[in-house]
Design a protein around this motif. Structure first.
Motif, mmCIF file in Angstrom:
data_model
loop_
_atom_site.group_PDB
_atom_site.id
_atom_site.type_symbol
_atom_site.label_atom_id
_atom_site.label_comp_id
_atom_site.label_asym_id
_atom_site.label_seq_id
_atom_site.Cartn_x
_atom_site.Cartn_y
_atom_site.Cartn_z
ATOM 1 N N VAL A 1 2.087 -3.704 -12.112
ATOM 2 C CA VAL A 1 1.359 -5.025 -12.376
ATOM 3 C C VAL A 1 0.389 -4.865 -13.664
ATOM 4 C CG1 VAL A 1 -0.794 -6.435 -11.564
ATOM 5 C CG2 VAL A 1 1.009 -5.706 -9.907
ATOM 6 N N GLY A 2 0.096 -3.861 -14.106
ATOM 7 C CA GLY A 2 -0.763 -3.586 -15.237
ATOM 8 C C GLY A 2 -0.025 -3.862 -16.582
ATOM 9 N N ASP A 3 1.405 -3.572 -16.352
ATOM 10 C CA ASP A 3 2.447 -4.043 -17.452
ATOM 11 C C ASP A 3 2.438 -5.346 -17.778
ATOM 12 O OD1 ASP A 3 2.819 -1.135 -17.526
ATOM 13 O OD2 ASP A 3 4.546 -1.333 -16.425
ATOM 14 N N LYS A 4 2.031 -6.214 -16.952
ATOM 15 C CA LYS A 4 2.299 -7.566 -17.173
ATOM 16 C C LYS A 4 1.384 -8.058 -18.227
ATOM 17 C CE LYS A 4 5.890 -8.743 -14.623
ATOM 18 N NZ LYS A 4 7.019 -9.748 -15.277
ATOM 19 N N GLY A 5 0.280 -7.628 -18.190
ATOM 20 C CA GLY A 5 -0.806 -7.833 -18.893
ATOM 21 C C GLY A 5 -2.300 -7.476 -18.555
ATOM 22 N N GLU A 6 -3.295 -7.528 -19.257
ATOM 23 C CA GLU A 6 -4.660 -6.915 -19.268
ATOM 24 C C GLU A 6 -5.340 -8.003 -18.313
ATOM 25 O OE1 GLU A 6 -8.687 -5.512 -21.401
ATOM 26 O OE2 GLU A 6 -6.887 -6.357 -22.679
ATOM 27 N N LEU A 7 -6.036 -7.224 -17.050
ATOM 28 C CA LEU A 7 -6.599 -7.887 -16.080
ATOM 29 C C LEU A 7 -7.811 -8.365 -16.538
ATOM 30 C CD1 LEU A 7 -5.522 -6.155 -12.922
ATOM 31 C CD2 LEU A 7 -4.610 -8.229 -13.783
ATOM 32 N N PRO A 8 -8.617 -9.385 -16.418
ATOM 33 C CA PRO A 8 -10.119 -9.744 -16.581
ATOM 34 C C PRO A 8 -10.963 -8.682 -15.941
ATOM 35 C CG PRO A 8 -9.276 -11.153 -15.061
ATOM 36 C CD PRO A 8 -8.141 -10.318 -15.540
ATOM 37 N N SER A 9 -12.015 -8.643 -17.086
ATOM 38 C CA SER A 9 -13.161 -7.798 -16.650
ATOM 39 C C SER A 9 -14.500 -8.414 -16.534
ATOM 40 C CB SER A 9 -13.278 -6.301 -17.708
ATOM 41 O OG SER A 9 -13.448 -7.201 -19.007
ATOM 42 N N SER A 10 -14.535 -9.727 -16.248
ATOM 43 C CA SER A 10 -15.748 -10.457 -16.261
ATOM 44 C C SER A 10 -15.507 -11.868 -15.398
ATOM 45 C CB SER A 10 -16.572 -10.622 -17.483
ATOM 46 O OG SER A 10 -15.717 -11.531 -18.120
ATOM 47 N N LEU A 11 -16.420 -12.275 -14.982
ATOM 48 C CA LEU A 11 -16.247 -13.595 -14.239
ATOM 49 C C LEU A 11 -16.071 -14.708 -15.184
ATOM 50 C CD1 LEU A 11 -19.148 -13.158 -11.580
ATOM 51 C CD2 LEU A 11 -16.440 -12.931 -11.454
ATOM 52 N N VAL B 1 0.688 -1.172 0.024
ATOM 53 C CA VAL B 1 -0.062 0.023 -0.029
ATOM 54 C C VAL B 1 0.749 1.371 -0.183
ATOM 55 C CG1 VAL B 1 -1.650 1.266 1.205
ATOM 56 C CG2 VAL B 1 -1.860 -0.862 1.258
ATOM 57 N N VAL B 2 2.137 1.172 0.803
ATOM 58 C CA VAL B 2 2.693 2.516 0.995
ATOM 59 C C VAL B 2 3.527 2.763 -0.127
ATOM 60 C CG1 VAL B 2 4.895 3.454 2.197
ATOM 61 C CG2 VAL B 2 3.035 2.166 3.592
ATOM 62 N N LEU B 3 4.152 1.809 -0.771
ATOM 63 C CA LEU B 3 4.927 1.868 -2.062
ATOM 64 C C LEU B 3 3.858 2.357 -3.296
ATOM 65 C CD1 LEU B 3 7.606 -0.937 -2.124
ATOM 66 C CD2 LEU B 3 7.830 1.330 -1.197
ATOM 67 N N THR B 4 2.659 1.722 -3.252
ATOM 68 C CA THR B 4 1.613 2.251 -4.451
ATOM 69 C C THR B 4 1.495 3.637 -4.396
ATOM 70 O OG1 THR B 4 1.056 0.045 -4.462
ATOM 71 C CG2 THR B 4 -0.632 1.661 -5.431
ATOM 72 N N VAL B 5 1.049 4.284 -2.828
ATOM 73 C CA VAL B 5 0.850 5.345 -2.796
ATOM 74 C C VAL B 5 1.919 6.212 -3.206
ATOM 75 C CG1 VAL B 5 0.205 7.273 -1.014
ATOM 76 C CG2 VAL B 5 -0.968 4.894 -0.706
ATOM 77 N N ASP C 1 -1.896 -0.198 -10.877
ATOM 78 C CA ASP C 1 -0.962 0.855 -10.456
ATOM 79 C C ASP C 1 -0.083 0.357 -9.523
ATOM 80 O OD1 ASP C 1 -1.905 2.347 -12.498
ATOM 81 O OD2 ASP C 1 -3.482 3.518 -10.981
ATOM 82 N N ILE C 2 -0.196 -0.829 -8.830
ATOM 83 C CA ILE C 2 0.771 -1.427 -8.158
ATOM 84 C C ILE C 2 2.106 -1.615 -8.439
ATOM 85 C CG2 ILE C 2 1.354 -3.501 -6.360
ATOM 86 C CD1 ILE C 2 -1.656 -3.841 -6.112
#
Length: 490
Positions: free
Chosen positions: A193-203, A177-181, A317-318
């Motif tokens: 983390v977003g640079d690793k790949g697109e996260l899913p948006s549905s179940l 949390v601290v490093l992300t902020v 953004d982490i």
């Protein structure tokens, strides 16, 4: 009825620990699952869905509380060629079949084989895993913007010193949390983390694998499924054994074996890439965060899915530096530093050290924990056999009148020791009556019976009589059953 309630329902402190541990593990699972998806050659969402279904399912059906199962690198390596050569449908079919194999192997009692894994192999397994986890972080520290390095150091410092202030909140979560902020607020450009790949948006949606249900399909996927089943069980049972030692509790290895199979079948029907126990994430959960119940495992999978689907933009953004710091701390906590201390090495038998080193080298060289465990265990058996074989000896006493001789054999007689037994008698020089006293020995196998038959034959060829005495009951039974029925070389 009160005694049947889970700990986290009756103890708010346990409840808080389990929830926060699940959150930390859920965060740490995201980049790992994406990385393993890349190894397997599938979309990142496939690895993330697999981690979700594996964790949630095993939290209910598994035999080891607080252990984390998800998509893993070992499984990804096994099934990658199948996906590359035959397509994703065959990969999913292999995952489901691997689950069936694991249920069958579990029901047949494969978990009982864990008793043959010696401590030196276990230590080598743990140390090799710590090395592999650290090696997996090295690319995240190579050819990156310079702010990554102070962020990693800062994350490590937080995890070392924050527990001295309070242990109410897991230090890894605070570090993330601290490093992300800091990075978001200051606009620091570092890999996320977003640079690793697109996260899913549905179940995920359940369904059958898109393959023809034919004999040809079965013969294609079966070898990969069996390999995946064996590798998955090996890693899972070794991890369960490690958690048993850390928590000083017992787990059902048979239930864990069957549970892994059920989890992989469920994962396959949801289009996941399968998996097994993850020792790195388990160490975060058990050793770093202090989790002890199934709730943390269930929440790790649940938080993973919620974080990806609902809070995807935030999770993206982490900074990877925060997760690298967490995994480096896991490496330090996992590695058995006592095993390489000079004081320990001076006292430890050379054979035990050799087994540990061989296990580490095999795992690190192949990036396959199962290979290292198998090779290490075989090496340990060879070392043990050689050591026991050296304790076998023959003491001879000739009667005062010179008419007979008694050869007293001591030690454990099996293939490694009995093969040399034939050379320890003076067939030409001994008197006409020979007594072989086995009161201080034990016959373990057919090789020993064959050796005794060979000794008797060599004496009889010279016109001498041989009497074997002192056999204990098990030795007498195997000798009576096999003597004269085996073909000898001489």
């Amino acid at each position: 009825m009160r005694g049947l309630r889970p700990d986290w329902l009756s103890d708010p402190k346990v409840w808080r620990t389990e929830i926060l541990a699940g959150l930390v593990v859920g965060l740490a699972l995201i980049p790992e699952a994406i990385s393993f998806s890349i190894i397997a050659g599938v979309d990142p969402a496939i690895g993330l869905f697999a981690s979700f279904t594996m964790a949630v399912t095993i939290s209910v059906v598994g035999g080891r509380r607080a252990m984390i199962s998800a998509a893993t690198g070992a499984v990804a390596l096994v099934i990658a060629p199948l996906n590359r050569e035959h397509g994703f449908g065959h990969l999913v079919a292999a995952v489901i079949l691997a689950g069936v194999f694991q249920i069958v192997l579990g029901a047949l009692g494969v978990a009982r084989l864990m008793r043959f894994v010696p401590r030196s192999v276990m230590v080598g397994f743990v140390n090799a895993l710590a090395i592999l986890v650290f090696m997996a972080q090295v690319p995240e520290m190579h050819d990156v913007p310079w702010p990554v390095y102070p962020l990693i150091v800062g994350g490590l410092a937080l995890m070392v010193f924050f527990p001295k202030v309070t242990k109410a909140v897991p230090a890894p979560l605070v570090s993330i949390v601290v490093l992300t902020v800091i990075t978001v607020a200051a606009g620091i450009a570092v890999p996320t983390v977003g640079d690793k790949g697109e996260l899913p948006s549905s179940l995920p949606v359940p369904g059958l694998p898109d393959v023809p249900f034919t004999w040809a399909t079965l013969t294609t996927v079966a070898p990969y499924a069996l390999a995946m089943a064996l590798v998955g069980l090996m890693e899972s049972l070794m991890t369960a054994k490690l958690v048993d030692e850390i928590t000083d509790t017992h787990s059902s290895k048979t239930r864990e074996s069957v549970g892994q199979g059920i989890a992989n079948i469920v994962t396959g029907f949801f289009g996941g890439m399968g998996g097994c126990a993850m020792i790195g994430q388990t160490m975060i959960n058990v050793r770093v965060s202090g989790a002890r119940t199934r709730l943390s495992t269930f929440l790790a999978g649940t938080f993973l899915l919620v974080l990806c689907v609902v809070f995807g933009p935030v999770v993206s953004d982490i900074p990877m530096a925060a997760l690298v710091a967490v995994m480096v701390m896991v490496c330090v906590a996992t590695f058995d530093w006592h095993s390489i201390a000079p004081k320990t090495l001076r006292r430890m038998p050379a054979g035990e050290i050799a087994v540990m080193v061989i296990t580490v080298v095999c795992v690190v060289a192949t990036h396959n924990l199962a290979v290292g465990v198998v090779v290490g265990t075989i090496t340990a058996m060879v070392v043990f056999a050689r050591r026991v074989a050296h304790f076998t000896g023959v003491t001879s006493v000739t009667a005062p009148d010179g008419g007979s001789v008694v050869h007293s054999v001591t030690g454990e007689l099996f293939f490694a020791s009995s093969n040399d037994l034939v050379t320890q008698f003076d067939y030409a020089g001994d008197p006409d009556r020979v007594v072989i006293d086995l009161s201080s020995a034990h016959i373990w196998d057919a090789s020993t019976v064959a050796a005794l038959d060979a000794i008797t034959t060599k004496y009889e060829q010279r016109g001498k009589t041989v009497e074997i005495i002192g056999l204990n009951r098990p030795s007498a039974e195997i000798h009576e059953r096999l003597s004269g029925e085996l073909t000898t070389g001489g």
